[in-house]
Design a protein around this motif. Sequence first.
Motif, mmCIF file in Angstrom:
data_model
loop_
_atom_site.group_PDB
_atom_site.id
_atom_site.type_symbol
_atom_site.label_atom_id
_atom_site.label_comp_id
_atom_site.label_asym_id
_atom_site.label_seq_id
_atom_site.Cartn_x
_atom_site.Cartn_y
_atom_site.Cartn_z
ATOM 1 N N LEU A 103 13.106 0.318 6.577
ATOM 2 C CA LEU A 103 13.449 0.874 7.885
ATOM 3 C C LEU A 103 12.353 0.600 8.920
ATOM 4 O O LEU A 103 12.638 0.396 10.105
ATOM 5 N N SER A 104 11.093 0.605 8.448
ATOM 6 C CA SER A 104 9.990 0.329 9.376
ATOM 7 C C SER A 104 10.091 -1.080 9.934
ATOM 8 O O SER A 104 9.924 -1.307 11.149
ATOM 9 N N PHE A 105 10.374 -2.075 9.069
ATOM 10 C CA PHE A 105 10.522 -3.446 9.534
ATOM 11 C C PHE A 105 11.725 -3.583 10.488
ATOM 12 O O PHE A 105 11.660 -4.260 11.507
ATOM 13 N N LEU A 106 12.828 -2.907 10.163
ATOM 14 C CA LEU A 106 14.012 -2.969 11.024
ATOM 15 C C LEU A 106 13.742 -2.280 12.357
ATOM 16 O O LEU A 106 14.183 -2.749 13.410
ATOM 17 N N LEU B 58 -1.667 11.048 0.249
ATOM 18 C CA LEU B 58 -0.335 11.195 0.842
ATOM 19 C C LEU B 58 0.419 12.370 0.235
ATOM 20 O O LEU B 58 1.235 13.014 0.903
ATOM 21 N N MET B 59 0.135 12.703 -1.058
ATOM 22 C CA MET B 59 0.806 13.815 -1.719
ATOM 23 C C MET B 59 0.127 15.140 -1.423
ATOM 24 O O MET B 59 0.582 16.187 -1.876
ATOM 25 N N THR C 52 0.849 -1.204 0.000
ATOM 26 C CA THR C 52 0.000 0.000 0.000
ATOM 27 C C THR C 52 0.878 1.245 0.000
ATOM 28 O O THR C 52 2.044 1.208 0.426
ATOM 29 N N PRO C 53 0.364 2.360 -0.467
ATOM 30 C CA PRO C 53 1.152 3.594 -0.557
ATOM 31 C C PRO C 53 1.701 4.050 0.798
ATOM 32 O O PRO C 53 2.817 4.551 0.885
ATOM 33 N N LEU C 54 0.908 3.883 1.853
ATOM 34 C CA LEU C 54 1.327 4.371 3.171
ATOM 35 C C LEU C 54 2.573 3.643 3.659
ATOM 36 O O LEU C 54 3.535 4.247 4.145
ATOM 37 N N VAL C 55 2.573 2.327 3.521
ATOM 38 C CA VAL C 55 3.719 1.532 3.979
ATOM 39 C C VAL C 55 4.934 1.825 3.113
ATOM 40 O O VAL C 55 6.055 1.966 3.622
ATOM 41 N N LYS C 56 4.677 1.925 1.788
ATOM 42 C CA LYS C 56 5.803 2.230 0.911
ATOM 43 C C LYS C 56 6.378 3.603 1.223
ATOM 44 O O LYS C 56 7.598 3.794 1.222
#
Length: 846
Positions: free
Chosen positions: A621-624, A842-843, A611-615
């Motif tokens: 970095l989010s997973f780490l 998001l934009m 999804t755009p938000l996660v990307k």
Amino acid sequence: MSIILLLVVIVGFFKAENNSTCKIIGNPEVPILSKEGDVTIGGAFSIYSQISIPSLSKYETPESFRCSRINLREFRFVQTMLFAIEEINNSSILLPNVSIGYKVFDSCGSTLPSTRAVMGLIDGVENTGGKSCSSVHVIIGASESSSTIAMQQISGIFQIPMISHFATCACLSNRKEYPFFFRTIPSDYYQSRAMAKLVKHFGWTWVGAIRSDNDYGNNGMATFIEAASQEGICVEYSETISRTGSREHIEKAVRVIRRGTASVLVAFLAQGEMDVLLEEVLRQNVTGLQWVGSESWITAKYLAKKRYSGILTGSLGFAIRKAKIPGLQEFLLKVNPSKDPQSSLLREFWETTFDCRFQSNIPGTKLCSGSERLQDADNEFTNVSELRISNNVYKAVYAVAHALHRMLICGSNAYSVSHSCILKEHVEPRKVAKQLQNVNFTLPSGEQMYFDENGDPAATYELVNWQKNHVGDIVFMTVGKYDASQQNWNQLSMNNLQIIWAKESLEIPLSVCSENCLPGFRQAPIKGKPICCFSCAPCAGGEISNKSNSAECSQCPLEYWSNANHSKCVPKVIEFLSYKETMGAVLAAFSLCGASLTLIILCIFLWFRHTPLVKASNSELSFLLLFSLTLCFLCSLTFIGRPTEWSCMLRHTAFGIAFALCISCILAKTITVVMAFKAKRPAKTIPQCSAPLQRTSVLGCTLIQVLICVIWLVFAPPFPHKNTVYANEKIILECVLGSPIAFWVVMAYIGFLALLCFIFAFLARKLPDNFNEAKFITFSMLIFSAVWLTFIPAYVSSPGKFTVAVEIFAMLASSFGLLFCIFAPKCYILLLKPERNTKKNLMGRN
């Protein structure tokens, strides 16, 4: 008068030395009983117990003193001496062809008659060839210490040995003052200590004392008081009494006894003083005392009569060992005035025994016939069931015989049945004394007899208890013994017989100034009172007393503490943050909940990774970051549980590395956001350079922390430590940092990374709101910083396990703050507002 007599003796001595001739000056004393022999033994006994001293005047010549009231017990001692002499004279083995004679004088139990008696004993027969003025070769007696001292001071000048059967004063053991003195009764040096041990054995620490006002009583009591103080015994009062003293003085002494609080009375008295004391005790009705007596009166049969039974029943005391002398009773029963009609002593003995008179003008007076039977009499003379002092007289005579036997000149073996033995010419008393020192023989009873270097025999006593038999008469029961030759702890022994106490009680009486202090308390002295009077003070924390009446409390070992009663040391409670206690369980639960929640968010992000938000949130970095937050939650578990060497090293390094990784990820995210919105061509430049930069920055920042931790573990690693300083009653099991500098460097590095995050996030505060993570990162850093800045003073000031709890709380609070501030808004959109999860939104294009 005794001083004058002594001067006469000294003058006579020098006259004898100069002229080698003995002359009688004045009227010689006539012995009460005498018999001629090759050698002569002198005897001095208190045959009469009452003395009348006339009043003195400087204008008139003083009358002679008179002795009266025959003492049947002492008369038995005299007859025992005569029996032993007759037995030796009839022996063909001991002193064959040598006859022993005797001269017996009355010492009247006083120093003045004793001086007269010894003068009679040393009066020699006038001759020109003899070297000794003495008519006796050895003296047996006297029955009192003071009389014996007076006699020995005179007879010692002439080097005449003296053997006492009843003088117990320890002062007589002084060989410098009394080099020719021997005795067959132990010294009071041992008896006084035995009495102190007896008193201590029964737990009596508060006693009264009364003594004869003479050498026997004063020296014996002084030794007892000294020994008692060493045993922790206090003497409430110490009174003196004299049989010739005033009635007022006796009354005063008994009043002191009656008013005293001690229930045990130690009586170091001669029989004469005991007589007058008991009469006054009866008059003032003093009862209930536990008497502890000396050997002088403790086996005196005449005291054990019904008149005194209410006072003396239950008495305890040390006596000389009882013995049997075969043939003595038959010898005593043969005593009769008809054997020596001229002897006034035998007539008076007979009249006293049968309460009659040989001549009397008083009507109604019973007349003596001389045919009365001693077998029908029951008195101190005929009773041979308690031969104690009589046995001492018997041993003294035999010691003299064995000493003389060593001086025989024999053709063959000295102890053979030989009739060719004769005594050496001019047997001198000083030579007899020399042989006495070396005698060592065994009596027919099996008792060994010898003298030590001080002229004393072996010190053994029987512990006697006054008990009533089935007919109500008092008997002397042997309930223990004392042997001074044994080890100190084994000198006093009991034979497990039932002891009867005062008032015929079966329970040991209590005689203390203060009640016993129970275990857990110590004795606290009371100012102005003896040491035996005390209050009971509880032992302080960490101190115990495991027995009653402890003088001091004992400190427990370092890893032990006193129990609630302060009676024993128990292992200290070991304190650490455990999973079993509430606080540890709650923190562990929050840690697991945080880790679980982080994993759930990770799963959500994985599910919505396209999804755009996660990307847009930089999924890598989010997973780490989520992984590092999981480690931050889980590493708090290493702080819970018993510290070990490995857990101490793991907990701080895992914490430092996990949080460094977490903050490094956030720092990379923040830099990415800033670069993305500050770049002129974000569409092309950022995707090409952001990923390597992110990985490099995260890896580099984390490796610095890893390097710090490795250096820490190599040079000064944390280790478990038992902290006994902070709390006395418990041991705090904690992890010592090893190097506090390393710990604060780790903390400072994490703070430095957090500060960088906050600065970059602050720079991005004016970026578009729809895609601006900077404000969430800023807020999370504020929470993170607030938590850890609060942690520092709390960490430093918290005691024991609370230090660990504060550290865990800071870790959990900061981890939850990061998790919620950064990921809660995104999860809200992903799960509840999916319509906002679009690229346009998001934009910022509505």
